[in-house]
Design an enzyme around this catalytic site. Structure first.
Site, mmCIF file in Angstrom:
data_model
loop_
_atom_site.group_PDB
_atom_site.id
_atom_site.type_symbol
_atom_site.label_atom_id
_atom_site.label_comp_id
_atom_site.label_asym_id
_atom_site.label_seq_id
_atom_site.Cartn_x
_atom_site.Cartn_y
_atom_site.Cartn_z
ATOM 1 C CG ASP A 3 -0.354 0.223 2.541
ATOM 2 O OD1 ASP A 3 0.893 0.320 2.622
ATOM 3 O OD2 ASP A 3 -1.086 0.329 3.538
ATOM 4 C CB CYS A 8 0.818 -2.416 4.774
ATOM 5 S SG CYS A 8 0.570 -3.365 6.291
ATOM 6 N N GLY A 9 2.059 -0.374 6.438
ATOM 7 C CA GLY A 9 2.631 0.389 7.548
ATOM 8 C C GLY A 9 3.139 -0.521 8.655
ATOM 9 C CB THR A 10 1.445 -2.575 11.103
ATOM 10 O OG1 THR A 10 0.358 -3.084 10.307
ATOM 11 C CG2 THR A 10 1.025 -1.279 11.773
ATOM 12 N N GLY A 11 2.654 -4.093 8.450
ATOM 13 C CA GLY A 11 2.802 -5.466 7.950
ATOM 14 C C GLY A 11 1.611 -6.327 8.338
ATOM 15 N N GLY A 41 -2.023 -5.446 8.420
ATOM 16 C CA GLY A 41 -3.229 -5.393 7.578
ATOM 17 C C GLY A 41 -3.039 -6.192 6.298
ATOM 18 C CG HIS A 70 9.300 -24.800 12.580
ATOM 19 N ND1 HIS A 70 9.379 -24.714 13.952
ATOM 20 C CD2 HIS A 70 10.412 -25.480 12.182
ATOM 21 C CE1 HIS A 70 10.490 -25.327 14.368
ATOM 22 N NE2 HIS A 70 11.136 -25.785 13.315
ATOM 23 N NE ARG A 81 8.628 -31.125 15.518
ATOM 24 C CZ ARG A 81 9.899 -30.827 15.244
ATOM 25 N NH1 ARG A 81 10.576 -31.571 14.367
ATOM 26 N NH2 ARG A 81 10.488 -29.793 15.812
ATOM 27 C CG HIS A 82 7.780 -28.439 11.259
ATOM 28 N ND1 HIS A 82 7.369 -27.904 12.460
ATOM 29 C CD2 HIS A 82 9.059 -28.838 11.439
ATOM 30 C CE1 HIS A 82 8.362 -27.967 13.328
ATOM 31 N NE2 HIS A 82 9.405 -28.537 12.732
HETATM 32 C C1 RB5 Z 1 -2.150 2.830 6.273
HETATM 33 O O1 RB5 Z 1 -2.294 4.074 6.870
HETATM 34 C C2 RB5 Z 1 -1.990 1.747 7.320
HETATM 35 O O2 RB5 Z 1 -3.161 1.596 8.051
HETATM 36 C C3 RB5 Z 1 -1.596 0.440 6.684
HETATM 37 O O3 RB5 Z 1 -0.437 0.624 5.949
HETATM 38 C C4 RB5 Z 1 -1.293 -0.718 7.598
HETATM 39 O O4 RB5 Z 1 -0.414 -0.356 8.604
HETATM 40 C C5 RB5 Z 1 -2.430 -1.499 8.081
HETATM 41 O O5 RB5 Z 1 -2.261 -2.556 8.712
#
Ligand code: RB5
Length: 149
Positions: free
Chosen positions: A7, A64-67, A69, A97, A131-132
Site C-alpha cells: 500500500d 504496509c505500515g505495520t505489515g 493489515g 516450520h 512433523r511440520h
Molecule cells: C495505512 O495508513 C496503514 O493503516 C496500513 O499501511 C497498515 O499499517 C495497516 O495494517
C-alpha cells in the site's frame, strides 16, 4: 519469480526491496502500488497472492505500515500462508516450520536494513517438512472448512 506488493505506507520499503532484488539478480514482478498516493493494502495483497497460488510466483513479499493489515488480507487468499515479521528468527522459522509463502513487512515498524536481512533469510531458508508438514496440512484443512481436532 518473487511478487512484490504494497500500500502507500509500504511503498518506499517496497522500492528499496526492488533495488535489493535487482542487485542480487532475483527476478520479481511488482503489482503495485506505484506511487506514495493512497492505495488500500487489501488490493495489493490479493493481486500479489493470486500470482503465488497460480504458480506464477514462488513467494510474495508485501509491505504496509505495520505489515499486519496486508498479512490479514493475504491470509484470506486460499493457499497463502502469510507471516508479518519484524525479527530475524521469525523470518527464518516461518519458512522452516510454517512453509510461509508470503512475507509481510511493516515499513513504519522496521528500517530498510533489517527488512532486507529478513527478505534474504526468508528467500534462502527451506521448509523442514516432517512433523511440520502435518501442521501445515491442518492449516489447509481449516481453510477447506474441515475439523482438525
Ligand atoms: C495505512 O495508513 C496503514 O493503516 C496500513 O499501511 C497498515 O499499517 C495497516 O495494517
Amino acid at each position: 519469480m518473487i511478487v512484490l506488493g504494497s500500500d502507500h505506507a509500504g511503498y518506499p520499503l517496497k522500492e528499496e526491496i526492488k533495488v535489493y532484488l535487482e542487485e542480487n539478480g532475483i527476478e520479481y514482478c511488482d503489482v503495485g502500488c506505484y506511487s506514495p498516493e493512497r492505495y488500500d493494502y487489501a488490493k495489493a495483497a490479493q493481486k500479489a497472492c493470486e500470482k503465488v497460488v497460480s504458480g506464477e510466483a514462488k513467494k510474495a513479499i508485501l509491505c504496509c505500515g505495520t505489515g499486519i493489515g496486508i498479512s490479514m488480507a493475504a491470509n484470506k487468499v486460499k493457499g497463502i500462508r502469510a507471516a508479518a515479521v519484524s525479527d530475524y528468527f521469525s523470518a527464518k522459522f516461518t519458512r522452516m516450520h510454517n512453509d510461509a509463502n508470503c512475507l509481510c513487512l511493516g515499513a513504519r515498524v522496521i528500517g530498510a536494513g533489517l527488512a532486507l536481512e529478513l527478505v534474504d533469510v526468508f528467500l534462502e531458508t527451506g521448509f523442514e517438512g516432517g512433523r511440520h508438514q502435518t501442521r501445515v496440512d491442518q492449516i489447509t484443512a481449516i481453510e477447506n472448512g474441515e475439523k482438525v481436532y
